[in-house]
Design a protein around this motif. Sequence first.
Motif, PDB file in Angstrom:
ATOM      1  N   HIS A  73      13.046  13.620  20.188  1.00 29.34           N
ATOM      2  CA  HIS A  73      12.258  12.505  20.504  1.00 29.34           C
ATOM      3  C   HIS A  73      13.127  12.463  21.916  1.00 29.34           C
ATOM      4  O   HIS A  73      12.595  11.717  22.548  1.00 29.34           O
ATOM      5  CB  HIS A  73      11.613  11.574  20.158  1.00 29.34           C
ATOM      6  CG  HIS A  73      12.455  10.192  19.905  1.00 29.34           C
ATOM      7  ND1 HIS A  73      13.576  10.050  18.345  1.00 29.34           N
ATOM      8  CD2 HIS A  73      12.782   8.994  20.431  1.00 29.34           C
ATOM      9  CE1 HIS A  73      13.940   9.199  18.516  1.00 29.34           C
ATOM     10  NE2 HIS A  73      13.695   8.288  19.114  1.00 29.34           N
ATOM     11  N   ASP A  74      14.415  11.633  21.123  1.00 29.90           N
ATOM     12  CA  ASP A  74      15.565  11.923  22.317  1.00 29.90           C
ATOM     13  C   ASP A  74      16.327  12.399  22.413  1.00 29.90           C
ATOM     14  O   ASP A  74      17.581  12.844  23.525  1.00 29.90           O
ATOM     15  CB  ASP A  74      15.966  10.891  21.766  1.00 29.90           C
ATOM     16  CG  ASP A  74      15.141   9.255  22.334  1.00 29.90           C
ATOM     17  OD1 ASP A  74      14.766   8.816  23.134  1.00 29.90           O
ATOM     18  OD2 ASP A  74      15.775   8.256  21.990  1.00 29.90           O
ATOM     19  N   HIS A  93      13.239   9.726  30.037  1.00 30.08           N
ATOM     20  CA  HIS A  93      14.236   9.976  29.957  1.00 30.08           C
ATOM     21  C   HIS A  93      13.073  10.458  28.687  1.00 30.08           C
ATOM     22  O   HIS A  93      13.778  11.831  28.227  1.00 30.08           O
ATOM     23  CB  HIS A  93      15.074   9.219  28.378  1.00 30.08           C
ATOM     24  CG  HIS A  93      14.989   8.162  27.331  1.00 30.08           C
ATOM     25  ND1 HIS A  93      13.819   7.413  27.946  1.00 30.08           N
ATOM     26  CD2 HIS A  93      14.272   8.256  26.133  1.00 30.08           C
ATOM     27  CE1 HIS A  93      13.370   6.466  26.981  1.00 30.08           C
ATOM     28  NE2 HIS A  93      13.600   7.702  25.680  1.00 30.08           N
ATOM     29  N   HIS A 118       6.615   8.242  23.401  1.00 29.42           N
ATOM     30  CA  HIS A 118       7.917   7.671  22.451  1.00 29.42           C
ATOM     31  C   HIS A 118       7.840   6.211  23.298  1.00 29.42           C
ATOM     32  O   HIS A 118       7.790   5.527  22.316  1.00 29.42           O
ATOM     33  CB  HIS A 118       8.660   8.610  21.771  1.00 29.42           C
ATOM     34  CG  HIS A 118      10.005   8.808  22.039  1.00 29.42           C
ATOM     35  ND1 HIS A 118      10.555   9.412  23.452  1.00 29.42           N
ATOM     36  CD2 HIS A 118      11.140   7.205  22.470  1.00 29.42           C
ATOM     37  CE1 HIS A 118      11.286   9.357  24.046  1.00 29.42           C
ATOM     38  NE2 HIS A 118      11.609   7.598  23.235  1.00 29.42           N
ATOM     39  N   MET A 119       7.687   6.124  24.743  1.00 28.40           N
ATOM     40  CA  MET A 119       7.992   4.817  25.342  1.00 28.40           C
ATOM     41  C   MET A 119       7.048   4.151  25.220  1.00 28.40           C
ATOM     42  O   MET A 119       6.817   2.894  25.997  1.00 28.40           O
ATOM     43  CB  MET A 119       8.859   4.984  26.480  1.00 28.40           C
ATOM     44  CG  MET A 119      10.470   5.630  26.182  1.00 28.40           C
ATOM     45  SD  MET A 119      11.695   4.438  24.963  1.00 28.40           S
ATOM     46  CE  MET A 119      11.828   3.100  26.021  1.00 28.40           C
ATOM     47  N   ASP A 140      10.273   4.121  16.217  1.00 29.29           N
ATOM     48  CA  ASP A 140      10.907   4.238  17.472  1.00 29.29           C
ATOM     49  C   ASP A 140      11.924   2.440  17.688  1.00 29.29           C
ATOM     50  O   ASP A 140      13.315   3.074  17.524  1.00 29.29           O
ATOM     51  CB  ASP A 140      10.756   4.889  18.833  1.00 29.29           C
ATOM     52  CG  ASP A 140      11.987   4.695  19.710  1.00 29.29           C
ATOM     53  OD1 ASP A 140      13.344   5.165  19.222  1.00 29.29           O
ATOM     54  OD2 ASP A 140      12.020   5.333  20.731  1.00 29.29           O
TER      55      ASP A 140
HETATM   56 FE   LIG Z   1      13.745   6.787  23.465  1.00 38.64          FE
END
Ligand SMILES: [Fe+2]
Length: 159
Positions: A73-74, A93, A118-119, A140
Amino acid sequence: MKVIGIKKPLEKEFLNHIEDLVDTEAVKEMKKIVHHGKTTTFEHCLNVSYYNYLICKKLGLDARAAARGGLLHDLFLYDWHTVTLANGHALQHAKRARINAEKYFDISPLERDIIEKHMFPLTFYALPKHRESFVTTLTDKYCGALEVITHRWDKLRRK
Ligand SMILES: [Fe+2]
Ligand SMILES: [Fe+2]
């Protein structure tokens, strides 16, 4: 491999879900990038991946996709402390991570949604389509908070 807040050994089933990703150059690259406090992006992604797995398994959701999406995810692959993006790291991102995940791996539509959304709710225009993605928005934030608090606490204890 260690997960924040977890003392017991990680389940073989969880490790099987992510083992092919962990040994790749793209994922290993995340070990060089510090994310929250002293936590590397890899450690943070592993934390999210594991909590995703636990929660999604408990809820009868796709725990494998949640573990894999969590691990990627990152995957933005730059140091956000020094690199400035036009619209800012926080907003940009997740998309960058999704582009990299698609570049290096054969990800499923569900894994794609987990990574790119995810943000949420910060990226309110990118509404998660799946329950696994909603779980990721929570794990997260939970892991990020735990990583920062642990780092501050260690610093205070050393004073
Ligand atoms: Fe992130
Ligand atoms: Fe994250």
